[in-house]
Scaffold this motif. Structure first.
Motif, PDB file in Angstrom:
ATOM      1  N   GLU A  98       0.854  -1.200   0.029  1.00 16.76           N
ATOM      2  CA  GLU A  98       0.028   0.068   0.131  1.00 16.76           C
ATOM      3  C   GLU A  98       0.716   1.177  -0.012  1.00 16.76           C
ATOM      4  O   GLU A  98       1.937   1.296   0.495  1.00 16.76           O
ATOM      5  CB  GLU A  98      -0.773  -0.055   1.188  1.00 16.76           C
ATOM      6  N   THR A  99       0.275   2.288  -0.582  1.00 20.27           N
ATOM      7  CA  THR A  99       0.846   3.604  -0.547  1.00 20.27           C
ATOM      8  C   THR A  99       0.356   4.224   0.954  1.00 20.27           C
ATOM      9  O   THR A  99      -0.287   3.809   1.631  1.00 20.27           O
ATOM     10  CB  THR A  99       0.553   4.563  -1.572  1.00 20.27           C
ATOM     11  N   ASP A 100       0.924   5.461   1.332  1.00 21.43           N
ATOM     12  CA  ASP A 100       0.623   6.210   2.706  1.00 21.43           C
ATOM     13  C   ASP A 100      -0.849   6.354   2.734  1.00 21.43           C
ATOM     14  O   ASP A 100      -1.769   6.254   3.665  1.00 21.43           O
ATOM     15  CB  ASP A 100       1.469   7.351   2.816  1.00 21.43           C
ATOM     16  N   GLU A 101      -1.390   6.579   1.241  1.00 23.18           N
ATOM     17  CA  GLU A 101      -2.956   7.110   1.260  1.00 23.18           C
ATOM     18  C   GLU A 101      -3.914   5.857   1.429  1.00 23.18           C
ATOM     19  O   GLU A 101      -4.811   5.948   1.678  1.00 23.18           O
ATOM     20  CB  GLU A 101      -3.156   7.775   0.302  1.00 23.18           C
ATOM     21  N   GLU A 102      -3.267   4.638   1.017  1.00 21.53           N
ATOM     22  CA  GLU A 102      -4.064   3.361   0.967  1.00 21.53           C
ATOM     23  C   GLU A 102      -3.748   2.399   2.278  1.00 21.53           C
ATOM     24  O   GLU A 102      -4.138   1.279   2.199  1.00 21.53           O
ATOM     25  CB  GLU A 102      -3.414   2.697  -0.380  1.00 21.53           C
ATOM     26  N   ARG A 103      -3.274   3.056   3.373  1.00 23.03           N
ATOM     27  CA  ARG A 103      -2.976   2.038   4.689  1.00 23.03           C
ATOM     28  C   ARG A 103      -4.617   1.316   4.722  1.00 23.03           C
ATOM     29  O   ARG A 103      -5.342   2.032   4.889  1.00 23.03           O
ATOM     30  CB  ARG A 103      -2.590   2.824   5.547  1.00 23.03           C
ATOM     31  N   GLU A 229      -7.734   7.335  10.001  1.00 20.33           N
ATOM     32  CA  GLU A 229      -7.536   8.607   9.090  1.00 20.33           C
ATOM     33  C   GLU A 229      -7.796   8.006   7.670  1.00 20.33           C
ATOM     34  O   GLU A 229      -8.674   8.482   6.676  1.00 20.33           O
ATOM     35  CB  GLU A 229      -6.532   9.268   9.133  1.00 20.33           C
ATOM     36  N   SER A 230      -6.931   6.811   7.093  1.00 18.79           N
ATOM     37  CA  SER A 230      -6.999   6.344   5.924  1.00 18.79           C
ATOM     38  C   SER A 230      -7.905   5.593   5.558  1.00 18.79           C
ATOM     39  O   SER A 230      -8.641   5.483   4.667  1.00 18.79           O
ATOM     40  CB  SER A 230      -5.750   5.421   5.814  1.00 18.79           C
ATOM     41  N   ALA A 233     -10.982   8.179   4.727  1.00 15.20           N
ATOM     42  CA  ALA A 233     -10.598   8.699   3.567  1.00 15.20           C
ATOM     43  C   ALA A 233     -10.892   7.618   2.340  1.00 15.20           C
ATOM     44  O   ALA A 233     -11.161   8.033   1.331  1.00 15.20           O
ATOM     45  CB  ALA A 233      -9.492   9.230   3.519  1.00 15.20           C
ATOM     46  N   ALA A 238     -10.903   4.719  -5.227  1.00 18.84           N
ATOM     47  CA  ALA A 238      -9.486   4.393  -4.852  1.00 18.84           C
ATOM     48  C   ALA A 238      -9.346   2.891  -4.521  1.00 18.84           C
ATOM     49  O   ALA A 238      -8.305   2.166  -4.964  1.00 18.84           O
ATOM     50  CB  ALA A 238      -9.090   5.396  -3.801  1.00 18.84           C
TER      51      ALA A 238
END
Length: 976
Positions: A98-103, A229-230, A233, A238
């Motif tokens: 995962e990327t940071d935004e996809e945690r 948070e992730s 969001a 996504a």
């Protein structure tokens, strides 16, 4: 579904089960490969993908292949249990992709996948599989780790139709899951509930420890469950993009194992996965990173009410290795080296060292690190405990072990492998499938149990003292050292104090075990061999009842269900019924200290020596109507196994160290008892349900502190001497004279009297309450729990009602799941259970519904549970709902009934009460005979509001009204 947080307990068995893969190569000389044409070579490559580059011979029971789209598969026939097929779909993607935004996306996607696909309505897959006899959560599940996502389905009583439909469903879910905004919103709530329910001091400690150990690596910051948070969001687009990027046929492995034709398995894989096409090129593997020598070495973690603990780790970069014979040899020797050190650490703890427990493990973790880690629970002085453990390690690096020490640990491994070999015929297909998936994940192969045994024989011969010294130096050396101290209060100096302790030179601690001369001839004679007074067959069972003149009864089943294995269960005394409901007792001390306190001339170390390399055990348990000492043995060891058990009953030893260790252990973890709602439940629920009955009420701190060896002996000595005695022996008995063995052991004991106080023969249920009983925890303010229960019954007079209540509980559970989790996302795992104790006639039973929740949802839980109960009383269930609930239970029974463990459990007490065997033989028919009228009758009989008891566990200082107020909408500014 579940995720795997880090750091998880490192498994000692890793190198035993999977690293021993290659023995036959040592026995079969290599031969020049014949020339092959291009098509044969290509086919061989596809058929041998798991063994690419390996010199380990294949396990020929497996059939491997690869589809043109890159999807790989492995299939094999297995008939344990009969009629079942286990399916696994492994996707090469986990939280570290995962990327940071996809945690958390890999885990969220796992949840979404099991909701259904674009081709079936939301939630319908669960109902279809229930109709096929599948139990949600055990037969159908999924798991997300840092490196993979695995979907699991165990399909019982397969038919061509159910297998085809299940493959179609699962393939559709994996390939085209329903990722709508509504589905994402629903599962986000479930995952956030899961995150909330797992939150608390233990998770904070685990997260902080992982981040420190693996600083600079994705492993240190990619918990599979993600972050609030992730997850908040996360949007459907996504998540869909994450799926499209990583869910590709060339990243998939499908495994099928079970009672069917492997060629048919391959046909179904080709049918439902063959046209799966990937979009674009396969993305590059993420860089998981390497251990960072420049990161801080020491970290203090302060958590109130948590016991002192230490983690000392030596970390090396993970290296990708081909699974070869030589690699397997190295893994075995590493395991041997760790076992040698652990034996010394345990010896020091037994003799009163500076720590309660200290263990070391070594693992190749998540393709990220090769780590050797010591986990220590100090007894007050953490610096002394750290110094002692480092001293034992230093000794292992300075002085070679003796050959006798090496042989002792090698004997244990060899005995385990022989046991696996003997049990190979009974290896469940689900375990074989899981082992294959795990091998793919860690880059290993699989081989046969015989190959494992042969491999270890050769490896053992190479394990000389010098070789083991070299291996020890290798696994306790590395470029990165990390030290973590968890403490309830800050220590003077903080991290600097840890660094200073680590900088001190280690003082060698020679805690090697002294030679112990232990032999079964040292055990005093139990008595003159007993006389058999009756032998009768049990109608309907392949078992016989034997009774001795001293009153000992035995239930014997000589069978080949598990060749080479013999299971023993000795039931003595009256168990919980030996104690009056309101009498002080020490039942809570028996689990560890009673067996550890020794037998006759032998303490713990001597018993270890006696049983080294043999299949002899002493497992203790307390049942409602008996105490139990059980073991899993083999024909060659049965005589000594029975001598050891009889010796425990006839000549108990009362070493004081185990009692003190138990006392200190209870006190060390005492403050954890109210750290979370779950901790409060685990400690107190049974006592509350039994109306404060002392047999299930936990000891308070004063009672633990007051425990002495003298009090321990005073409580347990008469119970070890009590009767009656019933022994069950099931297994491969063709080569042993079990009558003679019994006559010389249990049959030779003097007659025994029962301990049965009048006030101990019933269990009272908790008093009805109009509003919930309140209890409190000291954990997170967002955590709570709610329970509601109704008394039922117990005993052997109404076995059909007991089975029908299990079906009623399953119906209740399914409805509660749909309302509280699938629709509301308010709970990760609500549950309903029917408890019907056969050891208490007419009392002790209950139906219990419960869930971990946010405080704001406590009232909603009660409303839903009461609504479900009222509906079950008012209306009969439909035919489909009844079948979907009873079918999985019936299938579980059918699968379990092929093994000795199942029958031994159901037949406890059968030599003294014929109703036991009758109930055991009728269980499948009883479940099949349950009707909608039975469910409604039992609901009307038991689920009445005037009998219910309820409990709410809230954050300390909160009231029920305060919890309900959290659900109120926020006031709107302005307006009238």
């Amino acid at each position: 579904m579940r995720y795997s947080p880090l750091p998880r307990p490192l498994r000692l068995g890793r190198s035993i089960l999977s690293a021993c893969a290659a023995a036959a190569l040592l026995l079969v000389p290599s031969a020049p490969a014949p020339a092959q044409d291009a098509s044969v070579t290509a086919r061989a490559k596809n058929d041998s993908w798991l063994y690419a580059g390996s010199d380990i011979p294949r396990d020929t029971a497996w059939r491997f292949g690869e589809l043109p789209n890159g999807l790989r598969y492995a299939v094999r026939n297995n008939q344990v249990p009969p009629g079942q097929v286990s399916i696994r779909v492994r996707m090469d993607v986990g939280s570290m992709f995962e990327t940071d935004e996809e945690r958390g996306f890999a885990h969220l996607l796992e949840h979404l996948t099991f909701r259904g696909s674009e081709h079936i309505p939301d939630g319908e897959a669960k109902r279809i599989w229930q109709r096929f006899g599948v139990t949600f959560g055990s037969d159908s599940n999924a798991q997300t780790t840092p490196t993979q996502t695995v979907y699991q389905l165990d399909l019982p009583s397969v038919t061509p139709t159910s297998l085809d439909e299940s493959m179609k469903l699962l393939a559709g879910m994996v390939r085209e899951p329903r990722i709508s905004a509504a589905a994402v919103d629903a599962e986000r709530g479930v995952v956030l509930s899961e995150l909330r329910e797992n939150d608390g001091p233990q998770k904070r400690i685990a997260d902080a420890t992982t981040a420190h150990l693996f600083a600079g690596q994705l492993l240190g910051e990619r918990s599979p469950i993600g972050t609030p948070e992730s997850l908040a969001a996360a949007r459907a687009g996504a998540v869909q993009a994450f799926h499209d990027r990583w869910y590709r046929p060339d990243r998939a492995v499908v495994v099928m194992v079970g009672d069917g034709d492997p060629s048919e398995f391959v046909r179904l894989i080709e049918k439902y996965y063959g046209d799966w096409q990937a979009g674009g090129s396969n993305p590059e593997q993420p860089d998981f990173g390497k251990p960072d020598p420049s990161a801080p070495v020491a970290k203090e973690i302060v958590e109130a009410n948590q016991p002192l603990s230490l983690t000392l780790a030596t970390i090396r970069p993970w290296k990708k290795r081909i699974d070869t014979v030589e690699n397997t040899r190295r893994l075995y020797l590493e395991f041997l080296a760790i076992s040698l050190v652990n034996r010394r650490l345990e010896n020091r703890a037994r003799s009163g060292g500076s720590y309660l427990v200290a263990t070391i493990d070594q693992e190749y973790l998540s393709r990220s690190a090769d780590i050797t880690m010591a986990q220590i629970v100090p007894l007050g002085d953490w610096q002394a405990a750290l110094a002692d453990v480092r001293g034992v390690i230093a000794d292992a690096l300075e002085t070679p072990p003796s050959q006798a020490d090496i042989d002792r640990e090698a004997n244990e491994i060899e005995a385990f492998l022989q046991k696996e070999l003997q049990n190979a015929r009974n290896e469940p297909g689900a375990r074989l499938a899981d082992d294959l998936v795990r091998a793919v994940d860690i880059g290993e192969t699989v081989t046969s149990p015989q190959g494992q045994v042969d491999m270890f024989k050769a490896i053992r011969a190479s394990a000389t003292p010098q070789v083991m010294l070299d291996i020890s130096r290798a696994i306790f050396t590395g470029p990165v050292t990390r030290l973590v101290l968890t403490t309830p209060e800050p220590v003077p100096g903080g991290d600097k104090a840890l660094l200073a302790a680590l900088a001190r030179p280690a003082t060698i601690k020679d805690d090697r075990l002294a030679a112990v001369k232990a032999d079964f001839d040292q055990l005093p004679k139990i008595g003159d061999p007993g006389t058999i007074v009756s032998q009768t067959a049990i109608p309907g069972l392949r078992a016989e009842r034997i009774e001795f003149a001293n009153g000992v009864t035995a239930l014997i089943s000589n069978n080949q269900v598990e060749p080479g294995k013999v299971r023993v269960n000795v039931r003595f005394g009256s168990g919980n019924r030996s104690v009056a409901a309101d009498a002080p007792n020490l039942l809570w001390t028996g689990d560890y200290a009673l067996m550890a306190s020794g037998i006759g001339p032998w303490g713990q170390n001597a018993i270890d020596q006696l049983t080294n390399g043999r299949q002899i055990e002493l497992n203790f348990d307390i049942d409602d109507d008996a105490f139990e000492i059980s073991a899993e043995s083999r024909p060659a060891d049965l005589a000594d196994q029975m001598k050891l058990i009889a010796g425990k009953l006839a000549f108990p030893r009362w070493d004081t160290a185990p009692v003190e260790r138990l006392r200190v252990g209870y006190l060390t973890g005492y403050d954890l008892n109210d750290a979370t709602p779950n901790a409060v439940i685990e400690r107190n629920l049974q006592g509350w349900l039994a109306d404060g009955d002392s047999r299930w009420a936990p000891p308070d701190r004063a009672a633990i502190e007051a425990l002495t060896p003298a009090a321990f002996k005073a409580f347990w000595a008469p119970r070890l001497a009590s009767g009656p005695i019933e022994v069950q022996i099931f297994g491969d008995l063709a080569s042993v004279d079990y009558r003679k063995i019994l006559a010389e052991t249990l049959g030779a004991l003097p007659p025994r009297r029962a301990i049965a106080p009048p006030d101990g023969q019933r269990v009272h249920f908790a008093e009805h309450n109009a509003s919930p009983q309140l209890a409190y925890h000291k954990g997170e303010k967002g955590q709570a729990a709610a329970m509601i229960a109704w008394p039922t019954s117990g005993g052997l007079a109404a076995p059909r009602d007991a089975r029908a209540l299990e079906v009623l509980a399953a119906i209740f559970n399914d409805r509660l799941f749909d309302r509280l989790r699938a629709e509301d996302g308010a709970s990760y795992g609500p549950s309903v259970d029917s408890h019907w104790p056969t050891g208490f006639e007419g009392s002790g039973g209950y139906l219990l519904a419960g869930s971990l929740l946010a405080p704001k949802d406590v009232d909603r839980f009660y409303a839903i549970a009461k609504e479900i109960a009222a509906d079950l009383v008012a209306r009969p269930v439909g035919a489909d709902e009844l079948a979907r609930s009873a079918g999985p239970i019936r299938e579980q029974v059918a699968r379990a009934s092929t093994g000795n463990v199942y029958w031994m459990f159901l037949l406890e007490g059968a030599t003294r009460d014929p109703r036991v065997a009758a109930a055991a033989l009728s269980i499948e028919d009883d479940i099949s005979a349950v009707t909608a009228a039975d469910i409604q009758r039992l609901a009307r009989q038991y689920l009445t509001p005037d009998k219910q008891w309820s409990l709410a566990i809230l954050p300390q200082g909160m009231t029920l009204a305060g919890a309900a107020a959290l659900n109120a909408p926020a006031p709107v500014a302005g307006g009238r």
